[in-house]
Design a protein around this motif. Structure first.
Motif, mmCIF file in Angstrom:
data_model
loop_
_atom_site.group_PDB
_atom_site.id
_atom_site.type_symbol
_atom_site.label_atom_id
_atom_site.label_comp_id
_atom_site.label_asym_id
_atom_site.label_seq_id
_atom_site.Cartn_x
_atom_site.Cartn_y
_atom_site.Cartn_z
ATOM 1 N N VAL A 136 0.838 -1.207 0.000
ATOM 2 C CA VAL A 136 0.000 0.000 0.000
ATOM 3 C C VAL A 136 0.871 1.254 0.000
ATOM 4 C CG1 VAL A 136 -1.638 1.343 1.374
ATOM 5 C CG2 VAL A 136 -1.974 -1.116 1.094
ATOM 6 N N LEU A 137 1.888 1.272 0.846
ATOM 7 C CA LEU A 137 2.759 2.449 0.919
ATOM 8 C C LEU A 137 3.572 2.604 -0.364
ATOM 9 C CD1 LEU A 137 3.934 2.017 4.612
ATOM 10 C CD2 LEU A 137 2.483 3.845 3.717
ATOM 11 N N GLY A 138 4.027 1.473 -0.925
ATOM 12 C CA GLY A 138 4.765 1.550 -2.184
ATOM 13 C C GLY A 138 3.899 2.055 -3.318
ATOM 14 N N ALA A 139 2.665 1.556 -3.387
ATOM 15 C CA ALA A 139 1.742 2.028 -4.423
ATOM 16 C C ALA A 139 1.386 3.498 -4.215
ATOM 17 C CB ALA A 139 0.475 1.174 -4.418
ATOM 18 N N TYR A 172 12.644 -20.912 1.831
ATOM 19 C CA TYR A 172 13.767 -20.442 1.011
ATOM 20 C C TYR A 172 13.296 -19.412 -0.017
ATOM 21 C CZ TYR A 172 16.620 -24.240 2.929
ATOM 22 O OH TYR A 172 17.330 -25.069 3.766
ATOM 23 N N ALA A 173 12.127 -19.637 -0.600
ATOM 24 C CA ALA A 173 11.596 -18.711 -1.596
ATOM 25 C C ALA A 173 11.330 -17.340 -0.979
ATOM 26 C CB ALA A 173 10.315 -19.270 -2.211
ATOM 27 N N ALA A 174 10.785 -17.331 0.244
ATOM 28 C CA ALA A 174 10.503 -16.059 0.913
ATOM 29 C C ALA A 174 11.781 -15.266 1.156
ATOM 30 C CB ALA A 174 9.775 -16.324 2.231
ATOM 31 N N ILE A 175 12.835 -15.951 1.596
ATOM 32 C CA ILE A 175 14.109 -15.265 1.834
ATOM 33 C C ILE A 175 14.672 -14.712 0.528
ATOM 34 C CG2 ILE A 175 16.502 -15.601 2.546
ATOM 35 C CD1 ILE A 175 15.534 -17.592 4.604
ATOM 36 N N ALA A 176 14.612 -15.520 -0.536
ATOM 37 C CA ALA A 176 15.134 -15.077 -1.827
ATOM 38 C C ALA A 176 14.381 -13.860 -2.341
ATOM 39 C CB ALA A 176 15.046 -16.226 -2.843
ATOM 40 N N VAL A 177 13.057 -13.863 -2.193
ATOM 41 C CA VAL A 177 12.251 -12.738 -2.669
ATOM 42 C C VAL A 177 12.549 -11.479 -1.863
ATOM 43 C CG1 VAL A 177 9.892 -11.857 -2.850
ATOM 44 C CG2 VAL A 177 10.409 -14.158 -3.630
ATOM 45 N N VAL A 178 12.712 -11.623 -0.553
ATOM 46 C CA VAL A 178 13.019 -10.454 0.279
ATOM 47 C C VAL A 178 14.376 -9.866 -0.096
ATOM 48 C CG1 VAL A 178 13.620 -9.751 2.625
ATOM 49 C CG2 VAL A 178 11.550 -11.056 2.221
ATOM 50 N N VAL A 179 15.347 -10.720 -0.369
ATOM 51 C CA VAL A 179 16.667 -10.228 -0.803
ATOM 52 C C VAL A 179 16.538 -9.472 -2.124
ATOM 53 C CG1 VAL A 179 18.959 -10.915 -1.583
ATOM 54 C CG2 VAL A 179 17.961 -12.002 0.429
ATOM 55 N N GLY A 180 15.811 -10.065 -3.074
ATOM 56 C CA GLY A 180 15.604 -9.392 -4.348
ATOM 57 C C GLY A 180 14.839 -8.087 -4.198
ATOM 58 N N GLU A 181 13.857 -8.093 -3.311
ATOM 59 C CA GLU A 181 13.076 -6.882 -3.052
ATOM 60 C C GLU A 181 13.952 -5.780 -2.474
ATOM 61 O OE1 GLU A 181 9.175 -4.863 -2.366
ATOM 62 O OE2 GLU A 181 10.130 -6.147 -3.836
ATOM 63 N N GLY A 182 14.829 -6.153 -1.548
ATOM 64 C CA GLY A 182 15.711 -5.156 -0.949
ATOM 65 C C GLY A 182 16.712 -4.591 -1.946
ATOM 66 N N LEU A 183 17.293 -5.466 -2.761
ATOM 67 C CA LEU A 183 18.283 -5.006 -3.740
ATOM 68 C C LEU A 183 17.646 -4.102 -4.795
ATOM 69 C CD1 LEU A 183 20.367 -8.274 -4.289
ATOM 70 C CD2 LEU A 183 21.043 -6.234 -3.014
ATOM 71 N N SER A 184 16.460 -4.482 -5.277
ATOM 72 C CA SER A 184 15.806 -3.683 -6.312
ATOM 73 C C SER A 184 15.317 -2.341 -5.790
ATOM 74 C CB SER A 184 14.630 -4.459 -6.919
ATOM 75 O OG SER A 184 13.642 -4.733 -5.925
ATOM 76 N N GLY A 185 15.201 -2.217 -4.456
ATOM 77 C CA GLY A 185 14.758 -0.955 -3.874
ATOM 78 C C GLY A 185 15.886 -0.029 -3.464
ATOM 79 N N LEU A 200 7.907 -8.181 -6.915
ATOM 80 C CA LEU A 200 8.389 -9.067 -5.856
ATOM 81 C C LEU A 200 7.587 -8.895 -4.564
ATOM 82 C CD1 LEU A 200 12.279 -8.959 -6.296
ATOM 83 C CD2 LEU A 200 10.696 -10.808 -6.876
ATOM 84 N N ALA A 201 7.142 -7.691 -4.278
ATOM 85 C CA ALA A 201 6.338 -7.479 -3.070
ATOM 86 C C ALA A 201 5.037 -8.271 -3.146
ATOM 87 C CB ALA A 201 6.041 -5.990 -2.897
ATOM 88 N N GLN A 202 4.419 -8.304 -4.316
ATOM 89 C CA GLN A 202 3.169 -9.041 -4.467
ATOM 90 C C GLN A 202 3.412 -10.549 -4.455
ATOM 91 O OE1 GLN A 202 0.205 -7.386 -7.081
ATOM 92 N NE2 GLN A 202 1.453 -5.610 -7.536
ATOM 93 N N VAL A 203 4.537 -10.973 -5.012
ATOM 94 C CA VAL A 203 4.896 -12.392 -4.950
ATOM 95 C C VAL A 203 5.115 -12.819 -3.503
ATOM 96 C CG1 VAL A 203 6.677 -14.077 -5.569
ATOM 97 C CG2 VAL A 203 5.851 -12.453 -7.280
ATOM 98 N N LEU A 204 5.767 -11.958 -2.723
ATOM 99 C CA LEU A 204 6.017 -12.285 -1.322
ATOM 100 C C LEU A 204 4.718 -12.479 -0.555
ATOM 101 C CD1 LEU A 204 8.004 -12.661 1.010
ATOM 102 C CD2 LEU A 204 7.956 -10.179 1.355
ATOM 103 N N LEU A 205 3.717 -11.650 -0.829
ATOM 104 C CA LEU A 205 2.429 -11.799 -0.151
ATOM 105 C C LEU A 205 1.819 -13.166 -0.455
ATOM 106 C CD1 LEU A 205 0.153 -10.626 1.571
ATOM 107 C CD2 LEU A 205 -0.820 -9.639 -0.518
ATOM 108 N N SER A 206 1.912 -13.619 -1.694
ATOM 109 C CA SER A 206 1.371 -14.926 -2.058
ATOM 110 C C SER A 206 2.131 -16.051 -1.367
ATOM 111 C CB SER A 206 1.428 -15.113 -3.577
ATOM 112 O OG SER A 206 0.591 -14.195 -4.234
ATOM 113 N N ILE A 207 3.445 -15.912 -1.264
ATOM 114 C CA ILE A 207 4.247 -16.935 -0.578
ATOM 115 C C ILE A 207 3.862 -17.019 0.893
ATOM 116 C CG2 ILE A 207 6.580 -17.539 0.172
ATOM 117 C CD1 ILE A 207 7.609 -16.370 -2.454
ATOM 118 N N VAL A 208 3.718 -15.868 1.526
ATOM 119 C CA VAL A 208 3.350 -15.848 2.948
ATOM 120 C C VAL A 208 1.942 -16.403 3.147
ATOM 121 C CG1 VAL A 208 2.979 -14.360 4.952
ATOM 122 C CG2 VAL A 208 4.902 -13.921 3.422
ATOM 123 N N GLY A 211 -5.036 -6.010 -6.181
ATOM 124 C CA GLY A 211 -4.394 -6.902 -7.137
ATOM 125 C C GLY A 211 -3.457 -7.878 -6.451
ATOM 126 N N ALA A 212 -2.707 -7.386 -5.466
ATOM 127 C CA ALA A 212 -1.827 -8.272 -4.696
ATOM 128 C C ALA A 212 -2.636 -9.290 -3.902
ATOM 129 C CB ALA A 212 -0.960 -7.437 -3.755
#
Length: 297
Positions: free
Chosen positions: A35-38, A100-113, A132-140, A270-271
């Motif tokens: 929400v804050l990013g959007a 493992y997927a959640a950690i990978a997505v968070v790393v990618g999210e941090g780097l891209s930001g 990646l933020a929306q993918v992370l929500l689905s993983i969680v 959408g997320a």
């Protein structure tokens, strides 16, 4: 006497309420992050015509949004590894991949930001950061669902109609993810809006057809019916918000504040739609037995 060793991945899984509460709390933080990013993206589009904060904030609203977004990002970056380690230690093996997927997505999210990445490749980095933020929500959401107990034998159901729901269930999150990609690409100036609109119609038709079929066939099922109903409602709201926003932009009507609220609501739902479609697909795979298994029994 020899004792038979059972595969640990096949043992009956009991519900873990504490782990589920942790996953739900993380999901709330991820939604706040989205929400804050959007909100920041929409504010930048209105004030600068660019969705990516590649330069320093210039208005009090931008400063506030960036600070709040940063706080939410830190919460997510801390809670995700905590939950992942907990899953790897105490959860069944079927959830380890999600950890493992959640950690990978968070790393990618941090780097891209990172500001340096945003400055060097603003469109690509902003697009990846949003997706990646929306993918992370689905993983969680999948993790939260995975902490529930295994289905009891009386909860399994059969589906003899064609095409089978187990196959259709895979298409729903796949097309929903494509819609997320197209929406993020449009908002960050990578593609036009037509593909996003066309795929929105395809996703809506598929969700309503498959969702209503599940609701009608399994109206009394305690898990399938709520998952289908939630997906249908959220998808309807998300599509309605998108079309209202698009029409207002075409007509050059509506105040900036109204457009910002509608745009943020559209992205956020959408997320949630993507996460709901993932939960829906998992529930179908969990509770609807394959035709081959039904025939064999």
């Amino acid at each position: 006497m020899r004792t038979e060793q059972k595969d640990p991945s096949s043992r009956t899984v009991q519900e873990n309420p504490s782990m589920r509460r942790c996953a739900v709390g993380l999901a709330v933080c991820v939604i706040a992050l989205i929400v804050l990013g959007a909100s920041l993206t929409s504010e930048l589009l209105i004030t600068r015509g660019s969705p990516t904060p590649a330069v320093s904030a210039s208005t009090p609203v931008e400063v506030t949004l960036i600070e709040m977004h940063t706080v939410a990002a830190w919460l997510v970056s801390v809670l995700t590894p905590v939950l992942a380690v907990w899953l790897l230690r105490d959860a069944p093996p079927r959830l380890h991949g999600l950890a493992y997927a959640a950690i990978a997505v968070v790393v990618g999210e941090g780097l891209s930001g990172l500001q340096s990445i945003l400055q060097s490749a603003p469109r690509a980095a902003g697009f990846l950061h949003a997706v990646l933020a929306q993918v992370l929500l689905s993983i969680v959401a999948a993790i939260a669902l995975g902490t529930s107990a295994d289905p009891s034998p009386d909860q399994f159901v059969e589906d003899f109609k064609q095409p089978p729901l187990r196959s259709l269930g895979v298409f729903v999150p796949s097309l929903a993810f494509l819609q997320v990609l197209l929406g993020a690409a449009y908002r960050h100036g990578i593609t036009g809006v037509m593909m996003h609109l066309l795929n929105a119609m395809v996703v809506t038709i598929l969700v309503f057809v498959v969702g209503m079929r599940v609701i009608q066939e399994f109206s009394s099922h305690p898990s399938l019916q709520p998952a289908a109903l939630t997906l249908v409602i959220v998808t309807g709201v998300q599509v309605a918000l998108g079309f209202i926003t698009f029409i207002l932009l075409l007509m050059n009507a509506g105040s900036p504040a109204a457009l910002l609220i509608l745009s943020v609501a559209h992205v956020s739902t959408g997320a949630v739609t993507l996460a709901a479609s993932v939960v829906f697909a998992i529930q179908i795979r969990r509770y609807i037995r394959p035709i081959a298994a039904v025939a064999g029994s």
